[in-house]
Design an enzyme around this catalytic site. Structure first.
Site, mmCIF file in Angstrom:
data_model
loop_
_atom_site.group_PDB
_atom_site.id
_atom_site.type_symbol
_atom_site.label_atom_id
_atom_site.label_comp_id
_atom_site.label_asym_id
_atom_site.label_seq_id
_atom_site.Cartn_x
_atom_site.Cartn_y
_atom_site.Cartn_z
ATOM 1 N N THR A 83 0.836 -1.423 0.058
ATOM 2 C CA THR A 83 0.038 -0.135 0.158
ATOM 3 C C THR A 83 0.967 1.223 -0.210
ATOM 4 O OG1 THR A 83 -1.372 1.344 1.319
ATOM 5 C CG2 THR A 83 -0.228 -0.173 2.481
ATOM 6 N N CYS A 197 -2.075 5.055 -5.092
ATOM 7 C CA CYS A 197 -2.849 4.320 -4.177
ATOM 8 C C CYS A 197 -3.038 2.913 -5.019
ATOM 9 C CB CYS A 197 -4.331 4.704 -3.917
ATOM 10 S SG CYS A 197 -5.308 3.620 -2.978
#
Length: 234
Positions: A83, A197
């Site tokens: 992430t 992201c």
């Protein structure tokens, strides 16, 4: 081949993409029936997201450090936080273990610099767009001038990530809205786009704009396999 320890589940939608990328890269580089050596710890993302939005980064760090130590104890030889946003805690994780961490921002910056771009538009969570741990690293370590959407744009991009993409929902109107944000940032001087992201790769990609697009999920996976394969890398 070294064993990679994946800190995943943030969200599991993008972690599944990481798993596929890592194994595809191992197969493509080594041939035959080769696949990646991986240890995956997938967290309950609800517990992480709650701490993110409450500003409880110390609590989130406690969770990630515990996972990192468990992966190291299980035999991981390098860590991958699957992430962008949770790289806010990369320093705490690195300090808690004795194995290297493959940093997503550094891997991404290397790819941008190799492509000769300098003013990327960043689409990401509010945390990644607004806090200095990511944009500041790209600026101070790599000399990149990062552009982010305005307040309304940041709210839109963030909402789509948490309310749609992290839940596996890919909507045409959200894709159109993201592309509109890219065009606004292009008008402000952006020369490229960072999908900052790991879920955004589900929504848009290189074929959706004529600006160079940098998919951090794929870039991070390639950098991790560079570490895993060492001199075996082509």
């Amino acid at each position: 081949m070294k064993t990679l320890g994946l800190i995943g589940g943030m969200s599991w939608e993008s972690t599944a993409i990481y798993y596929r990328h890592l194994n595809e890269i191992a197969r493509d580089r080594l041939g035959g029936l080769h696949s990646a050596k991986l240890l995956l710890w997938s967290v309950d993302f609800a517990e992480i997201a709650e701490r993110q939005h409450a500003g409880d980064w110390d609590g989130a760090a406690t969770l990630l450090v515990d996972v990192a130590r468990r992966l190291e104890g299980a035999g991981a030889e390098a860590l991958v936080i699957c992430t962008n946003t949770m790289h806010k805690l990369a320093g705490a994780v690195e300090a808690a273990v004795g194995i290297p961490l493959v940093h997503i921002a550094d891997a991404t910056a290397g790819r941008l610099k190799a492509a000769g771009v300098k003013r990327p538009a960043l689409l990401a969570t509010r945390f990644t767009m607004e806090q200095d741990f990511y944009t500041g690293r790209l600026r101070d370590r790599h000399g990149l001038d990062v552009l982010v959407p305005d307040e309304a744009g940041r709210a839109l991009v963030h909402r789509v990530i948490y309310e749609e993409l992290c839940r596996g929902e890919v909507k045409a109107d959200s894709k159109a809205a993201y592309l509109a944000e890219i065009e606004r940032l292009r008008a402000a001087g952006a020369d490229s786009v960072i999908l900052g992201c790991t879920e955004i790769t589900m929504l848009i990609g290189a074929g959706d704009t004529d600006l160079p697009v940098f998919d951090t999920t794929r870039i991070h996976a390639e950098a991790a396999m560079d570490v895993a394969l060492g001199d075996t890398v082509r």
